[in-house]
Scaffold this active site. Structure first.
Site, PDB file in Angstrom:
ATOM      1  CE  LYS A 191     -23.365  35.814   0.321  1.00 59.24           C
ATOM      2  NZ  LYS A 191     -22.820  34.541  -0.101  1.00 59.24           N
ATOM      3  CD  GLU A 266     -11.698  41.688  10.856  1.00 64.22           C
ATOM      4  OE1 GLU A 266     -10.528  41.434  10.504  1.00 64.22           O
ATOM      5  OE2 GLU A 266     -11.960  42.399  11.839  1.00 64.22           O
ATOM      6  CB  CYS A 300      -7.109  37.185   5.624  1.00 61.46           C
ATOM      7  SG  CYS A 300      -7.425  36.511   7.251  1.00 61.46           S
ATOM      8  CD  GLU A 398      -5.886  38.508   0.047  1.00 63.31           C
ATOM      9  OE1 GLU A 398      -6.898  38.860  -0.581  1.00 63.31           O
ATOM     10  OE2 GLU A 398      -5.886  38.284   1.267  1.00 63.31           O
TER      11      GLU A 398
HETATM   12  P1  NAD Z   1     -15.337  37.607  -1.514  1.00 60.39           P
HETATM   13  O1  NAD Z   1     -15.155  39.034  -1.200  1.00 60.39           O
HETATM   14  O2  NAD Z   1     -15.406  37.195  -2.926  1.00 60.39           O
HETATM   15  O3  NAD Z   1     -16.687  37.059  -0.841  1.00 60.39           O
HETATM   16  C1  NAD Z   1     -16.938  37.172   0.552  1.00 60.39           C
HETATM   17  C2  NAD Z   1     -18.439  37.057   0.786  1.00 60.39           C
HETATM   18  O4  NAD Z   1     -19.079  38.196   0.210  1.00 60.39           O
HETATM   19  C3  NAD Z   1     -19.086  35.837   0.132  1.00 60.39           C
HETATM   20  O5  NAD Z   1     -20.100  35.329   0.988  1.00 60.39           O
HETATM   21  C4  NAD Z   1     -19.698  36.437  -1.116  1.00 60.39           C
HETATM   22  O6  NAD Z   1     -20.797  35.695  -1.635  1.00 60.39           O
HETATM   23  C5  NAD Z   1     -20.162  37.792  -0.608  1.00 60.39           C
HETATM   24  N1  NAD Z   1     -20.381  38.819  -1.636  1.00 60.39           N
HETATM   25  C6  NAD Z   1     -19.914  38.856  -2.896  1.00 60.39           C
HETATM   26  N2  NAD Z   1     -20.372  39.958  -3.528  1.00 60.39           N
HETATM   27  C7  NAD Z   1     -21.136  40.637  -2.645  1.00 60.39           C
HETATM   28  C8  NAD Z   1     -21.870  41.856  -2.692  1.00 60.39           C
HETATM   29  N3  NAD Z   1     -21.918  42.592  -3.792  1.00 60.39           N
HETATM   30  N4  NAD Z   1     -22.504  42.274  -1.581  1.00 60.39           N
HETATM   31  C9  NAD Z   1     -22.436  41.549  -0.444  1.00 60.39           C
HETATM   32  N5  NAD Z   1     -21.790  40.362  -0.339  1.00 60.39           N
HETATM   33  C10 NAD Z   1     -21.127  39.921  -1.425  1.00 60.39           C
HETATM   34  O7  NAD Z   1     -14.176  36.837  -0.733  1.00 60.39           O
HETATM   35  P2  NAD Z   1     -13.818  35.292  -0.785  1.00 60.39           P
HETATM   36  O8  NAD Z   1     -13.175  35.007  -2.104  1.00 60.39           O
HETATM   37  O9  NAD Z   1     -14.988  34.475  -0.360  1.00 60.39           O
HETATM   38  O10 NAD Z   1     -12.739  35.198   0.398  1.00 60.39           O
HETATM   39  C11 NAD Z   1     -11.413  35.493   0.232  1.00 60.39           C
HETATM   40  C12 NAD Z   1     -11.085  36.898   0.719  1.00 60.39           C
HETATM   41  O11 NAD Z   1     -11.479  37.049   2.075  1.00 60.39           O
HETATM   42  C13 NAD Z   1      -9.608  37.206   0.695  1.00 60.39           C
HETATM   43  O12 NAD Z   1      -9.394  38.499   0.189  1.00 60.39           O
HETATM   44  C14 NAD Z   1      -9.213  37.144   2.171  1.00 60.39           C
HETATM   45  O13 NAD Z   1      -8.061  37.885   2.516  1.00 60.39           O
HETATM   46  C15 NAD Z   1     -10.429  37.652   2.823  1.00 60.39           C
HETATM   47  N6  NAD Z   1     -10.472  37.213   4.229  1.00 60.39           N
HETATM   48  C16 NAD Z   1     -10.205  38.134   5.218  1.00 60.39           C
HETATM   49  C17 NAD Z   1     -10.186  37.729   6.555  1.00 60.39           C
HETATM   50  C18 NAD Z   1      -9.894  38.694   7.671  1.00 60.39           C
HETATM   51  O14 NAD Z   1     -10.228  38.378   8.802  1.00 60.39           O
HETATM   52  N7  NAD Z   1      -9.304  39.854   7.409  1.00 60.39           N
HETATM   53  C19 NAD Z   1     -10.450  36.395   6.870  1.00 60.39           C
HETATM   54  C20 NAD Z   1     -10.717  35.506   5.840  1.00 60.39           C
HETATM   55  C21 NAD Z   1     -10.736  35.929   4.525  1.00 60.39           C
END
Ligand code: NAD
Length: 503
Positions: A191, A266, A300, A398
């Protein structure tokens, strides 16, 4: 402050949005209820993509397809050399279509096209690396257990895995998960973010063209609650690999615990770059700007805290400010752009809110700090905030925008204290000519990656992940395939078994 932007519309703006169907069991299908998600380009404002929007029925169909492919299909049973050949063909096809994929990611996420090309090139390298690991995955044998016993530890694919990715590096992050899961022999339900799904759908087409059997990879566009949540709770899914925010990561772990699934997380970061007076200050200033503003700070790994020695703070920050003023902000499709558009208006408001709160808390906006007027899309000025203290939200949370917070120190102990004073632990940087200083910081900073006299480089060979609330487990590196396996111990007894229990 940056001058108003005049964003020109690309050819896509006058064409119908590209339509994408879900990929389930090797077939491209619409959602049963016909729902779609429309994605507008954050840099230009026109609808660029329309994806079929999955719901519970599609999750069920996708998990069942992945389960069948795992239980009865050829993928987990193939020789690793055959799986590796398909991964290598995938890498070649990604390379052939690099420009197309980079353009999709730039249009949907607002990231600069030149940077997107680099990410897709990096992804090609990861797919090739994963192919090499497929060939070298192995277990252990123990011939030292006595004359009648041979112990063998084999690694078997864990089963169906759910892979959930965010919007900030759409193609790169799925490429940090899927090739390793496939190399191990797993099948997957994927997804992508509801905002940036196009390039993942294109990857699905590439995989089929490369010869991946139907049902091995299933791709669903949709929202977290409708699609992500059932992908995590489904009893036929054995492992969840999630990249996203710490908030949703915690919810995902809690949901996965009900059926005791393996999880890999992650999550977010609040990374610091520590600059000592004896550093190559020109290089450090460039890295400060790169760390703060790369991917508009929606990263991130962003070096969102600049931790500078007091003795050099004024001169060093003047150099950082001068460089920040040269950063070209604008049209994601312009080859010269370094900072593109913000992912959404909501997110831009959130980032602007952090800047306002920092001012109220006593921070001093030293550079930038405003939205940039534009005829289309949403853009923020790269921003530097001085006089930040450790207790402020801007220093702890963040922000995920082009905002650099500056904190100062007078001793290495204080620098380390500041660097570690956050719930996150993803990455850190240290700048100094002294090996002692660099080693002290590298050893005492609580983060998964430390860059010494460089920042934000990555290689498939090197594991990546977070300490503390930045995650659980590591991606990449030589153990990345093992993550998607279970260990099975097999004990071979030779000859008559002695020492019977009853007689
Ligand atoms: P998010 O947590 O809002 O969403 C991530 C994914 O999870 C999306 O596909 C979203 O639709 C899905 N999701 C949302 N609710 C869910 C649920 N209840 N159950 C399962 N899946 C669900 O994050 P975002 O806004 O898309 O991305 C930004 C975040 O990602 C930042 O905090 C960033 O630091 C982090 N990030 C971390 C890394 C790493 O490698 N550590 C890399 C990239 C981004």
């Amino acid at each position: 402050m940056n001058a108003p932007l005049n964003i020109s519309m690309p050819a896509e703006a006058s064409q119908a949005p590209k339509a994408y169907k879900l990929l389930i069991d090797g077939k491209h299908v619409d959602a049963r209820d016909g729902r779609v998600i429309e994605r507008a380009s954050p840099g230009h404002g026109f609808v660029v993509s329309r994806y079929a929007q999955a719901g519970a029925a599609e999750v069920e169909a996708a998990v069942q397809a992945a389960h069948r492919a795992f239980e009865t299909g050829p993928w987990p049973r193939m020789k690793a050399s055959e799986r590796a050949a398909i991964l290598l063909r995938t890498a070649d096809l990604i390379e052939t279509r690099l420009e197309e994929i980079a353009r999709l990611d730039a249009l949907e996420s607002g990231k600069p096209i030149a940077q997107a090309r680099g990410e897709i090139g990096g992804a090609v390298d990861i797919w090739r690396y994963a192919a090499s690991l497929a060939r070298t995955l192995h277990g252990e044998s123990y011939a030292n257990l006595g004359d009648t016993m041979l112990g063998v530890v084999v690694r078997e694919p864990i089963g169906v895995v759910s892979l959930i990715t965010p919007w900030n590096f759409p193609f790169l992050i799925i490429s940090q998960k899927l090739p390793f899961a496939l190399a191990a022999g797993c099948t997957a339900v994927v997804k992508p973010s509801e905002m940036t799904s196009a390039s993942t759908f294109l990857l699905g087409d590439i995989l089929l063209e490369a010869g991946l059997p139907a049902g091995v990879v299933n791709i669903l566009a949709g929202f977290g609650a409708d699609v992500g949540a059932p992908m995590v709770s489904h009893p036929l899914v054995e492992m969840v690999s999630f990249t996203g925010s710490t908030r949703v990561g915690k919810m995902t772990m809690a949901a996965a615990s009900d059926s005791l699934k393996k999880v890999s997380m992650e999550l977010g970061g609040k990374n610091g770059q520590i600059v000592f007076p004896d550093a190559d200050l020109e290089a450090a200033a460039d890295a400060a700007v790169f760390g703060g503003f790369f991917n508009a700070g929606e990263c991130c790994n962003a070096g969102s805290r600049l931790i500078v020695h007091e003795a050099i703070a004024d001169d060093f920050l003047a150099a950082v400010k001068a460089l920040a003023a040269k950063v070209k902000v604008g049209d994601p499709l312009d080859d010269r752009t370094k900072v593109g558009a913000m992912i959404s208006t909501d997110h831009m408001e959130k980032v602007a809110g952090y800047v306002s709160a920092a001012k109220t808390d006593g921070g001093n906006v030293f550079s930038g700090g405003a939205r940039i007027a534009s005829n289309a899309g949403q853009y923020l000025d790269p921003t530097i905030i001085r006089n930040v203290t450790e207790d402020m939200a801007i220093a702890r949370e963040e922000v995920f925008g082009p905002v650099l917070s500056v904190l100062t120190f007078e001793s290495i102990e204080k620098a380390l204290h500041i660097a570690n004073n956050t719930p996150y632990g993803l990455s850190a940087g240290v700048w100094s000519a002294s090996i002692d200083t660099c080693m002290s910081v590298a050893r005492h900073v609580r983060s998964g990656t430390v860059w010494v006299n460089t920042f934000m480089e990555g290689y498939p060979e090197l594991p990546f992940g977070g300490y503390k609330q930045s995650g659980l487990g590591r991606e990449l590196g030589k153990r990345a395939v093992e993550d998607y396996t279970e260990e099975k111990t097999i004990q071979f007894h030779r000859g008559q078994r002695t020492g019977w229990w009853v007689g």
